[in-house]
Structures are given as C-alpha cells and as structure tokens.
Design a protein around this motif. Structure first.
Motif, mmCIF file in Angstrom:
data_model
loop_
_atom_site.group_PDB
_atom_site.id
_atom_site.type_symbol
_atom_site.label_atom_id
_atom_site.label_comp_id
_atom_site.label_asym_id
_atom_site.label_seq_id
_atom_site.Cartn_x
_atom_site.Cartn_y
_atom_site.Cartn_z
ATOM 1 N N MET A 1 0.856 -1.169 0.000
ATOM 2 C CA MET A 1 0.000 0.000 0.000
ATOM 3 C C MET A 1 0.905 1.235 0.000
ATOM 4 S SD MET A 1 -3.180 0.763 2.533
ATOM 5 C CE MET A 1 -4.299 -0.277 1.612
ATOM 6 N N PRO A 2 0.541 2.277 -0.674
ATOM 7 C CA PRO A 2 1.422 3.449 -0.720
ATOM 8 C C PRO A 2 1.582 4.093 0.657
ATOM 9 C CG PRO A 2 -0.674 3.904 -1.803
ATOM 10 C CD PRO A 2 -0.667 2.455 -1.452
ATOM 11 N N LEU A 3 2.732 4.698 0.864
ATOM 12 C CA LEU A 3 2.993 5.421 2.099
ATOM 13 C C LEU A 3 2.396 6.815 1.984
ATOM 14 C CD1 LEU A 3 6.738 4.446 2.481
ATOM 15 C CD2 LEU A 3 4.807 3.474 3.727
ATOM 16 N N LEU A 4 1.967 7.359 3.098
ATOM 17 C CA LEU A 4 1.461 8.729 3.112
ATOM 18 C C LEU A 4 2.567 9.612 3.700
ATOM 19 C CD1 LEU A 4 -0.947 10.420 2.312
ATOM 20 C CD2 LEU A 4 -1.870 10.090 4.589
ATOM 21 N N VAL A 5 3.357 10.197 2.809
ATOM 22 C CA VAL A 5 4.519 10.996 3.216
ATOM 23 C C VAL A 5 4.033 12.361 3.687
ATOM 24 C CG1 VAL A 5 6.699 12.010 2.453
ATOM 25 C CG2 VAL A 5 5.976 9.772 1.574
ATOM 26 N N ALA A 109 14.337 0.430 2.013
ATOM 27 C CA ALA A 109 13.316 0.309 3.061
ATOM 28 C C ALA A 109 12.001 0.956 2.632
ATOM 29 C CB ALA A 109 13.835 0.930 4.358
ATOM 30 N N LEU A 110 12.070 2.065 1.898
ATOM 31 C CA LEU A 110 10.838 2.695 1.414
ATOM 32 C C LEU A 110 10.109 1.769 0.435
ATOM 33 C CD1 LEU A 110 12.112 6.358 0.927
ATOM 34 C CD2 LEU A 110 10.296 5.617 2.504
ATOM 35 N N ARG A 111 10.860 1.118 -0.458
ATOM 36 C CA ARG A 111 10.232 0.156 -1.380
ATOM 37 C C ARG A 111 9.626 -1.017 -0.595
ATOM 38 N NH1 ARG A 111 14.961 1.245 -4.268
ATOM 39 N NH2 ARG A 111 15.868 -0.744 -3.630
ATOM 40 N N GLN A 112 10.340 -1.470 0.413
ATOM 41 C CA GLN A 112 9.860 -2.557 1.259
ATOM 42 C C GLN A 112 8.546 -2.153 1.950
ATOM 43 O OE1 GLN A 112 13.212 -3.504 3.757
ATOM 44 N NE2 GLN A 112 12.222 -5.303 4.595
ATOM 45 N N ALA A 113 8.509 -0.944 2.490
ATOM 46 C CA ALA A 113 7.331 -0.467 3.213
ATOM 47 C C ALA A 113 6.120 -0.351 2.302
ATOM 48 C CB ALA A 113 7.640 0.878 3.863
ATOM 49 N N GLU A 114 6.334 -0.022 1.031
ATOM 50 C CA GLU A 114 5.212 0.121 0.107
ATOM 51 C C GLU A 114 4.534 -1.207 -0.202
ATOM 52 O OE1 GLU A 114 6.998 2.265 -3.120
ATOM 53 O OE2 GLU A 114 6.570 4.204 -2.178
ATOM 54 N N THR A 115 5.163 -2.322 0.139
ATOM 55 C CA THR A 115 4.545 -3.635 -0.089
ATOM 56 C C THR A 115 3.706 -4.107 1.094
ATOM 57 O OG1 THR A 115 6.397 -4.931 0.791
ATOM 58 C CG2 THR A 115 6.507 -4.293 -1.555
ATOM 59 N N LEU A 116 3.733 -3.363 2.205
ATOM 60 C CA LEU A 116 2.979 -3.765 3.394
ATOM 61 C C LEU A 116 1.488 -3.555 3.162
ATOM 62 C CD1 LEU A 116 5.369 -2.267 6.096
ATOM 63 C CD2 LEU A 116 5.136 -4.675 5.430
ATOM 64 N N PRO A 117 0.641 -4.339 3.829
ATOM 65 C CA PRO A 117 -0.796 -4.262 3.568
ATOM 66 C C PRO A 117 -1.496 -3.023 4.126
ATOM 67 C CG PRO A 117 -0.344 -5.900 5.257
ATOM 68 C CD PRO A 117 0.978 -5.435 4.742
ATOM 69 N N ALA A 118 -0.907 -2.349 5.094
ATOM 70 C CA ALA A 118 -1.546 -1.164 5.682
ATOM 71 C C ALA A 118 -0.811 0.098 5.231
ATOM 72 C CB ALA A 118 -1.527 -1.263 7.204
ATOM 73 N N MET A 119 -1.461 1.238 5.422
ATOM 74 C CA MET A 119 -0.839 2.514 5.087
ATOM 75 C C MET A 119 -0.152 3.071 6.326
ATOM 76 S SD MET A 119 -2.504 5.972 3.475
ATOM 77 C CE MET A 119 -2.768 5.229 1.882
ATOM 78 N N ALA A 134 16.798 3.889 11.278
ATOM 79 C CA ALA A 134 15.708 2.998 10.883
ATOM 80 C C ALA A 134 14.625 3.815 10.191
ATOM 81 C CB ALA A 134 15.123 2.285 12.104
ATOM 82 N N LEU A 135 13.880 3.136 9.352
ATOM 83 C CA LEU A 135 12.660 3.726 8.803
ATOM 84 C C LEU A 135 11.565 3.415 9.810
ATOM 85 C CD1 LEU A 135 11.367 5.224 6.398
ATOM 86 C CD2 LEU A 135 10.801 2.972 5.461
ATOM 87 N N TRP A 136 10.991 4.444 10.369
ATOM 88 C CA TRP A 136 9.921 4.309 11.362
ATOM 89 C C TRP A 136 8.604 4.483 10.616
ATOM 90 C CZ3 TRP A 136 8.668 8.999 14.938
ATOM 91 C CH2 TRP A 136 7.515 8.731 15.699
ATOM 92 N N LEU A 137 7.763 3.468 10.651
ATOM 93 C CA LEU A 137 6.468 3.500 9.982
ATOM 94 C C LEU A 137 5.390 3.716 11.032
ATOM 95 C CD1 LEU A 137 7.104 0.550 7.521
ATOM 96 C CD2 LEU A 137 7.280 3.007 7.058
ATOM 97 N N HIS A 138 4.890 4.943 11.071
ATOM 98 C CA HIS A 138 3.892 5.327 12.077
ATOM 99 C C HIS A 138 2.514 4.883 11.624
ATOM 100 C CE1 HIS A 138 2.327 7.380 15.484
ATOM 101 N NE2 HIS A 138 1.807 8.389 14.806
ATOM 102 N N VAL A 139 1.769 4.264 12.546
ATOM 103 C CA VAL A 139 0.471 3.665 12.230
ATOM 104 C C VAL A 139 -0.589 4.709 11.864
ATOM 105 C CG1 VAL A 139 -0.398 3.583 14.602
ATOM 106 C CG2 VAL A 139 -1.095 1.819 12.962
ATOM 107 N N ASP A 140 -0.415 5.948 12.301
ATOM 108 C CA ASP A 140 -1.369 7.013 11.971
ATOM 109 C C ASP A 140 -0.824 7.798 10.776
ATOM 110 O OD1 ASP A 140 -3.084 9.141 11.735
ATOM 111 O OD2 ASP A 140 -2.813 9.878 13.789
#
Length: 195
Positions: A1-5, A109-119, A134-140
């Motif tokens: 799923m795309p990241l919301l930068v 890591a950004l490419r990796q994160a874009e394959t995750l099922p949640a945004m 680290a790439l920190w992926l915040h749930v909100d």
C-alpha cells in the motif's frame, strides 16, 4: 500500500533547494556523487528525522523528538545524495549534503514499506547510542509529523548497516525492538553517530 509521506515545512525545502542552486555549496561538499552529478538536481522524498529519547515512565515507549528533515537529491534517474535540514530557533536551515550506505538502504526500506498491507506515515529514526538508523512506519498516516509519537502498532525497518543483534531490512514491530533500544537511549551519542 502506498505510504502517506507528510509534507515538509516550506522553509526546510527552500533551504535545500537554495543549497542545490549554490555552486559553492555543491562544489565544496564531500559527496562525490553529487559533485559529479550531471543534469538538474531536485529534492524529493522528504522524511522527518526523529531521535528516540527515554520513555517518560519505566517500561513505556520511547518518545520521539523531531530534529530535522532529509530529502533525497535526484540527479537524472538516480538518487545521488541526501540534503538535510535542522531546526534552529530561527526556523529550518540547511545542514549538509551526505551520501553513503544509509541513503541506499533508505531507498530499499521505502520500497519494502510500500509492499505492506496497511498505510503508514514514514519517518527516519536515529538512535545515536546504537549508531542506528531505521525507517519508522507510524500507524497514523495523517499524524502531524512534528508531534508524532511512537505507538505500539508502529513498525521499524532498521537500515544497513545495523548494530550487532539487530537485523537490517527486517520489519520489526516497535515493541519488539524497545528492549534493545531502551538501555542506549539515555547514553550519550557516539562520536560520528547519525543523529
């Protein structure tokens, strides 16, 4: 799923663009890839940079403090360097251009994160006491990047090179890594650490 930068503050972006347009700043830097780049240079992929600090209560989650913004500097089809800004009492100012393993690892890591099922909302995390990024992926994904704080559901993707005992490019739940991070959060930064 795309990241919301999250959007970068305009003064942070403007300070990097001003440095890119300065022949003196680009030619005097120690980043050969940027100095030798051909074609127009552009700043993209703004990521807020945070430092984790000790939890306010024992056993709690660490706290995040926004320290800067990092932009990937595109030259043609590739990323040549990173442009970094820092917060000062007068606002956002250009800090430096850099290159090295964390730049390539962040892209991965950004490419990796874009394959995750949640945004998620991506941030960069520095743990100077461990010499770790680290790439920190915040749930909100719609949080204010300046005030975002760790959540138990957040994810971390340690960048390479990672410190001993932590696997780079493995997606970790934040709560899995807190025991490894917490003892070093209060430690003074190591000389040359990526703060």
């Amino acid at each position: 799923m795309p990241l919301l930068v999250p959007p970068a503050p305009a003064p942070a972006l403007m300070s990097v663009l001003a440095a890119l347009s300065s022949p003196t700043a680009v030619m005097e830097i120690r980043t050969p890839a940027l100095r030798n780049a051909e074609g127009p240079l552009d700043a993209e992929h703004p990521l807020p940079v945070h430092v984790f600090e000790p939890a306010p209560v024992q056993g709690g989650l660490p706290q995040a403090r926004l320290t800067g913004w990092r932009f990937h500097i595109r030259a043609g089809a590739g990323v040549a360097a990173a442009g970094e800004t820092v917060a000062t009492p007068d606002g956002w100012v250009f800090s430096r251009f850099s290159e090295g393993p964390y730049l390539v690892s962040t892209e991965r890591a950004l490419r990796q994160a874009e394959t995750l099922p949640a945004m998620y909302q991506p941030h960069l995390l520095s743990v100077p006491g461990l010499y770790m990024m680290a790439l920190w992926l915040h749930v909100d994904p719609r949080a204010d990047a300046a005030t975002a704080q760790p959540d138990p559901s957040d994810l971390l993707i340690p960048l390479a090179p990672a410190p001993p005992g932590i696997t780079s490019h493995r997606v970790h739940r934040l709560v899995e890594l807190v025991p490894a991070l917490s003892p070093r959060l209060a430690a003074p930064p190591l000389l040359g650490s990526p703060a």
